[in-house]
Design a protein around this motif. Structure first.
Motif, PDB file in Angstrom:
ATOM      1  N   LEU A 463     -70.945 -29.308   9.408  1.00  0.00           N
ATOM      2  CA  LEU A 463     -70.261 -29.056   8.150  1.00  0.00           C
ATOM      3  C   LEU A 463     -69.427 -27.775   8.211  1.00  0.00           C
ATOM      4  CD1 LEU A 463     -73.120 -29.965   5.630  1.00  0.00           C
ATOM      5  CD2 LEU A 463     -71.114 -31.344   6.248  1.00  0.00           C
ATOM      6  N   VAL A 464     -69.961 -26.736   8.852  1.00  0.00           N
ATOM      7  CA  VAL A 464     -69.222 -25.483   8.985  1.00  0.00           C
ATOM      8  C   VAL A 464     -67.942 -25.695   9.800  1.00  0.00           C
ATOM      9  CG1 VAL A 464     -69.281 -23.160   9.963  1.00  0.00           C
ATOM     10  CG2 VAL A 464     -71.253 -24.032   8.703  1.00  0.00           C
ATOM     11  N   ALA A 465     -68.050 -26.416  10.908  1.00  0.00           N
ATOM     12  CA  ALA A 465     -66.876 -26.674  11.743  1.00  0.00           C
ATOM     13  C   ALA A 465     -65.856 -27.539  11.006  1.00  0.00           C
ATOM     14  CB  ALA A 465     -67.302 -27.352  13.045  1.00  0.00           C
ATOM     15  N   ASP A 466     -66.344 -28.479  10.227  1.00  0.00           N
ATOM     16  CA  ASP A 466     -65.423 -29.324   9.460  1.00  0.00           C
ATOM     17  C   ASP A 466     -64.682 -28.490   8.412  1.00  0.00           C
ATOM     18  OD1 ASP A 466     -64.097 -31.569   8.734  1.00  0.00           O
ATOM     19  OD2 ASP A 466     -65.849 -32.701   8.067  1.00  0.00           O
ATOM     20  N   GLY A 467     -65.383 -27.538   7.787  1.00  0.00           N
ATOM     21  CA  GLY A 467     -64.734 -26.653   6.822  1.00  0.00           C
ATOM     22  C   GLY A 467     -63.668 -25.791   7.482  1.00  0.00           C
ATOM     23  N   GLN A 468     -63.949 -25.302   8.679  1.00  0.00           N
ATOM     24  CA  GLN A 468     -62.957 -24.513   9.407  1.00  0.00           C
ATOM     25  C   GLN A 468     -61.726 -25.356   9.766  1.00  0.00           C
ATOM     26  OE1 GLN A 468     -65.316 -23.099  12.690  1.00  0.00           O
ATOM     27  NE2 GLN A 468     -66.076 -21.305  11.566  1.00  0.00           N
ATOM     28  N   LEU A 469     -61.967 -26.643  10.066  1.00  0.00           N
ATOM     29  CA  LEU A 469     -60.847 -27.532  10.350  1.00  0.00           C
ATOM     30  C   LEU A 469     -59.958 -27.696   9.122  1.00  0.00           C
ATOM     31  CD1 LEU A 469     -59.303 -29.602  12.045  1.00  0.00           C
ATOM     32  CD2 LEU A 469     -60.983 -31.328  11.328  1.00  0.00           C
ATOM     33  N   HIS A 470     -60.566 -27.821   7.961  1.00  0.00           N
ATOM     34  CA  HIS A 470     -59.765 -27.964   6.738  1.00  0.00           C
ATOM     35  C   HIS A 470     -58.994 -26.683   6.424  1.00  0.00           C
ATOM     36  CE1 HIS A 470     -62.092 -31.648   6.168  1.00  0.00           C
ATOM     37  NE2 HIS A 470     -61.210 -31.991   5.224  1.00  0.00           N
ATOM     38  N   GLN A 471     -59.613 -25.538   6.706  1.00  0.00           N
ATOM     39  CA  GLN A 471     -58.888 -24.282   6.519  1.00  0.00           C
ATOM     40  C   GLN A 471     -57.670 -24.214   7.445  1.00  0.00           C
ATOM     41  OE1 GLN A 471     -61.931 -21.336   7.168  1.00  0.00           O
ATOM     42  NE2 GLN A 471     -62.536 -21.300   4.991  1.00  0.00           N
ATOM     43  N   ALA A 472     -57.831 -24.668   8.675  1.00  0.00           N
ATOM     44  CA  ALA A 472     -56.705 -24.702   9.611  1.00  0.00           C
ATOM     45  C   ALA A 472     -55.632 -25.684   9.133  1.00  0.00           C
ATOM     46  CB  ALA A 472     -57.194 -25.089  11.010  1.00  0.00           C
ATOM     47  N   GLN A 473     -56.042 -26.786   8.512  1.00  0.00           N
ATOM     48  CA  GLN A 473     -55.074 -27.745   7.980  1.00  0.00           C
ATOM     49  C   GLN A 473     -54.251 -27.132   6.848  1.00  0.00           C
ATOM     50  OE1 GLN A 473     -57.643 -31.030   6.948  1.00  0.00           O
ATOM     51  NE2 GLN A 473     -57.237 -32.111   8.880  1.00  0.00           N
ATOM     52  N   ILE A 474     -54.918 -26.376   5.969  1.00  0.00           N
ATOM     53  CA  ILE A 474     -54.202 -25.740   4.867  1.00  0.00           C
ATOM     54  C   ILE A 474     -53.188 -24.724   5.401  1.00  0.00           C
ATOM     55  CG2 ILE A 474     -54.464 -24.178   2.904  1.00  0.00           C
ATOM     56  CD1 ILE A 474     -57.067 -25.601   2.237  1.00  0.00           C
ATOM     57  N   ALA A 475     -53.599 -23.923   6.385  1.00  0.00           N
ATOM     58  CA  ALA A 475     -52.677 -22.955   6.983  1.00  0.00           C
ATOM     59  C   ALA A 475     -51.499 -23.669   7.644  1.00  0.00           C
ATOM     60  CB  ALA A 475     -53.408 -22.077   7.992  1.00  0.00           C
ATOM     61  N   TRP A 476     -51.777 -24.806   8.276  1.00  0.00           N
ATOM     62  CA  TRP A 476     -50.694 -25.560   8.921  1.00  0.00           C
ATOM     63  C   TRP A 476     -49.730 -26.118   7.866  1.00  0.00           C
ATOM     64  CZ3 TRP A 476     -48.477 -30.327   8.890  1.00  0.00           C
ATOM     65  CH2 TRP A 476     -47.667 -30.674   9.982  1.00  0.00           C
ATOM     66  N   LEU A 477     -50.260 -26.611   6.752  1.00  0.00           N
ATOM     67  CA  LEU A 477     -49.410 -27.132   5.679  1.00  0.00           C
ATOM     68  C   LEU A 477     -48.489 -26.045   5.129  1.00  0.00           C
ATOM     69  CD1 LEU A 477     -52.003 -29.324   3.723  1.00  0.00           C
ATOM     70  CD2 LEU A 477     -50.022 -30.156   5.005  1.00  0.00           C
ATOM     71  N   GLU A 478     -49.027 -24.849   4.946  1.00  0.00           N
ATOM     72  CA  GLU A 478     -48.202 -23.750   4.439  1.00  0.00           C
ATOM     73  C   GLU A 478     -47.090 -23.397   5.418  1.00  0.00           C
ATOM     74  OE1 GLU A 478     -51.036 -20.698   3.733  1.00  0.00           O
ATOM     75  OE2 GLU A 478     -51.686 -21.496   1.782  1.00  0.00           O
ATOM     76  N   ALA A 479     -47.395 -23.380   6.712  1.00  0.00           N
ATOM     77  CA  ALA A 479     -46.371 -23.065   7.711  1.00  0.00           C
ATOM     78  C   ALA A 479     -45.326 -24.174   7.788  1.00  0.00           C
ATOM     79  CB  ALA A 479     -47.025 -22.860   9.080  1.00  0.00           C
ATOM     80  N   ASP A 480     -45.756 -25.426   7.662  1.00  0.00           N
ATOM     81  CA  ASP A 480     -44.816 -26.541   7.712  1.00  0.00           C
ATOM     82  C   ASP A 480     -43.889 -26.524   6.494  1.00  0.00           C
ATOM     83  OD1 ASP A 480     -43.791 -28.961   8.865  1.00  0.00           O
ATOM     84  OD2 ASP A 480     -44.868 -30.069   7.326  1.00  0.00           O
ATOM     85  N   ALA A 481     -44.449 -26.259   5.318  1.00  0.00           N
ATOM     86  CA  ALA A 481     -43.632 -26.196   4.105  1.00  0.00           C
ATOM     87  C   ALA A 481     -42.626 -25.055   4.184  1.00  0.00           C
ATOM     88  CB  ALA A 481     -44.523 -26.030   2.876  1.00  0.00           C
ATOM     89  N   GLN A 482     -43.039 -23.921   4.750  1.00  0.00           N
ATOM     90  CA  GLN A 482     -42.125 -22.792   4.887  1.00  0.00           C
ATOM     91  C   GLN A 482     -40.967 -23.134   5.816  1.00  0.00           C
ATOM     92  OE1 GLN A 482     -42.468 -19.736   3.151  1.00  0.00           O
ATOM     93  NE2 GLN A 482     -40.344 -19.674   3.837  1.00  0.00           N
ATOM     94  N   ARG A 483     -41.253 -23.867   6.868  1.00  0.00           N
ATOM     95  CA  ARG A 483     -40.183 -24.262   7.795  1.00  0.00           C
ATOM     96  C   ARG A 483     -39.183 -25.198   7.108  1.00  0.00           C
ATOM     97  NH1 ARG A 483     -40.899 -27.507  13.574  1.00  0.00           N
ATOM     98  NH2 ARG A 483     -39.030 -26.643  14.585  1.00  0.00           N
ATOM     99  N   LEU A 484     -39.699 -26.119   6.292  1.00  0.00           N
ATOM    100  CA  LEU A 484     -38.808 -27.012   5.561  1.00  0.00           C
ATOM    101  C   LEU A 484     -37.944 -26.245   4.561  1.00  0.00           C
ATOM    102  CD1 LEU A 484     -41.273 -29.972   4.909  1.00  0.00           C
ATOM    103  CD2 LEU A 484     -39.135 -30.125   6.199  1.00  0.00           C
ATOM    104  N   GLN A 485     -38.551 -25.309   3.841  1.00  0.00           N
ATOM    105  CA  GLN A 485     -37.804 -24.562   2.839  1.00  0.00           C
ATOM    106  C   GLN A 485     -36.777 -23.630   3.483  1.00  0.00           C
ATOM    107  OE1 GLN A 485     -40.906 -22.792   0.334  1.00  0.00           O
ATOM    108  NE2 GLN A 485     -40.547 -24.398  -1.180  1.00  0.00           N
ATOM    109  N   ASP A 486     -37.086 -23.080   4.625  1.00  0.00           N
ATOM    110  CA  ASP A 486     -36.096 -22.243   5.311  1.00  0.00           C
ATOM    111  C   ASP A 486     -34.953 -23.082   5.866  1.00  0.00           C
ATOM    112  OD1 ASP A 486     -37.247 -19.794   4.770  1.00  0.00           O
ATOM    113  OD2 ASP A 486     -38.528 -19.830   6.540  1.00  0.00           O
TER     114      ASP A 486
END
Length: 505
Positions: A463-486
């Protein structure tokens, strides 16, 4: 007083001769007007010349890379690439296309800008009337009591009706080109308003696309956060069972409960942002928030444009609407110097008029009531207390201010392009790092699941590792959205679409 002998004045041919002279005078006036309008003449004040583009061959101190690659997707700057007005279609999303179309159809700001452009065009047409003669007509009827005593006569007063019909024509000779400079300034103002409309279009388009990208990213973040909350909730349950069994400290339960509450607190913030984004989309489309319906969109439905336009610096000042607007305002200020200069010089006005007067309507055309006049007036300002002199100085100061404003607009435009190019480069690096972090989290979870099946780790670690994976997904989404907006910011910084060639949207 007439210079004709008394016998000639009383002869019927005298009246005909007077009418012939009047007609000749009117013809001469019209000929003078045509000649004055047709002569090239001189127009005082400076002739406007477009400012030269900055003499640089790059936007950045270090030359930007031609390709930005991250997450298996590369973007390449291509020279000579044509970008049409509907640049947002490069993101390959029907929801974005529909939202932009709605905004361009119903946006109130665009309606106001279009009305301002129509007003500027009408003002130009109205101002062009100074090139034509001014013709007027007047008709009147009055009842009067004439008292000869006013002129020293003791004749009895008389009461009579007076019918009048008159016409006049006048023309101000544009000897110094002041009228031409005035209309030139109106044309430049019209151009400035046209570029202001283009800038408004570009701003609305960019705002719609950016808002949809942000809303899609927040939706994906909300989904990932809810999954994380579910995982932490499961960790809390397992920790509570262990605490009751005495195999774990209760402090671990409190720590997990704190983590769960912290994650749950982020959901209302994300939901608020999504709701506000929907309200913004409705406002941009000219609707009330209660009337708007925002599309449900995920970042995975938006395609990152692979080919990006590469513009040389000399082209930027010829395609960005804000720079072109500043140039048009500089042109208008230049024309204002000519108008102020012409006001200091003598001016010539040609005029002619004629009229009919009679005490009865039936005899209105009788010779006795016919009158005419021809005139050429020259007026020159001799002393105005410095008004005209300092008026011209003020026009020159206005030109200097517009020139500085134009320079600042160009500097800001170049800085914006450079900033966006830096952003795209660093966005690719950030997204590449987040992609590696996401891959590592996925691999760690895969290995822990294999160990769990082998019985070497407990479910809580999964469960801890799965939570860390979701945190990495959120960070990836933010970086992807920033690239689109730029990427959107690059299109906006380069002036949107300029490939259609008609200057309209």
């Amino acid at each position: 007083m007439s210079t004709l002998p008394r016998a000639e004045r009383n002869h019927p041919g005298a009246a005909r001769g007077g009418r012939r002279r009047a007609r000749r005078g009117l013809v001469l006036l019209v000929c003078a007007w045509i000649g004055a309008a047709g002569l090239p003449g001189c127009a005082v004040g400076p002739d406007f010349t477009r400012p030269a583009p900055p003499q640089v061959d790059a936007f950045m101190r270090e030359r930007a890379p031609a390709t930005f690659e991250a997450a298996g997707v590369s973007q390449t700057l291509r020279a000579g690439m044509t970008v049409h007005d509907d640049w947002w279609t490069q993101f390959g999303c029907r929801e974005i296309d529909a939202a932009v179309d709605d905004a361009l159809t119903g946006n109130a700001t665009l309606d106001a800008a279009e009305a301002s452009l129509r007003r500027a065009d009408d003002q130009l047409r109205a101002g062009a009337g100074v090139f034509y003669p001014q013709v007027g007509a007047n008709a009147g009827v009055s009842r009067q009591r004439y008292v000869p005593l006013h002129v020293g006569s003791e004749v009895a007063p008389s009461i009579f009706n007076l019918f009048t019909l008159s016409a006049s024509i006048s023309y101000a000779v544009d000897l110094w080109g002041g009228n031409r400079r005035y209309v030139e300034g109106l044309a430049a103002q019209r151009d400035a308003q046209r570029y202001a409309l283009a800038a408004a279009y570009l701003t609305i388009e960019s705002n719609v696309v950016n808002t949809l990208i942000a809303r899609a990213a927040w939706r994906d973040e909300i989904d990932a956060t809810r999954e994380m909350i579910g995982l932490v909730r499961e960790q809390v349950r397992i920790s509570e069972e262990r605490a009751r069994a005495g195999t774990a400290a209760y402090a671990a339960v409190l720590t997990l409960q704190n983590e769960q509450a912290t994650l749950e607190a982020t959901l209302p913030v994300l939901e608020q942002k999504r709701a506000q984004a929907a309200d913004l989309l409705a406002t941009l489309a000219g609707m009330l928030p209660a009337q708007g319906t925002a599309p449900e969109l995920s970042l995975h439905e938006i395609t990152l444009p692979a080919d990006l336009p590469q513009t040389v610096p000399s082209q930027l000042v010829r395609q960005r609407p804000d720079v072109l607007q500043a140039e048009a305002l500089l042109h208008a200020a230049s024309a204002g110097i000519g108008v102020a200069t012409a006001a200091m010089l003598p001016n010539i006005t040609l005029s002619a008029g004629g009229g009919l007067s009679s005490t009865s309507l039936a005899s209105l055309g009788a010779r006795a009531g016919q009158s005419w006049d021809l005139a050429a007036n020259v007026a020159a300002p001799l002393f105005q207390g410095g008004t005209l002199w300092y008026g011209r100085k003020a026009a020159q100061d206005a030109y200097d201010a517009s020139r500085a404003q134009y320079r600042q607009t160009v500097l800001s435009a170049f800085a914006q392009v450079a900033d966006v190019l830096y952003a795209l480069e660093y966005d690719a690096g950030a997204l590449d790092a987040q992609t590696r972090a996401l891959a590592a989290a996925q691999e760690a979870l895969r290995l822990l699941r294999a160990d769990y099946r082998a019985g070497t780790v407990d479910y809580l670690q999964i469960l801890v590792a799965d939570g860390q994976l979701h945190q990495a997904q959120i960070a990836w989404l933010e970086a992807d959205a920033q690239r689109l907006q730029d990427t959107v910011a690059l299109y906006a910084a380069l002036g949107g679409g300029w490939g259609d060639g008609d200057g309209k949207r």
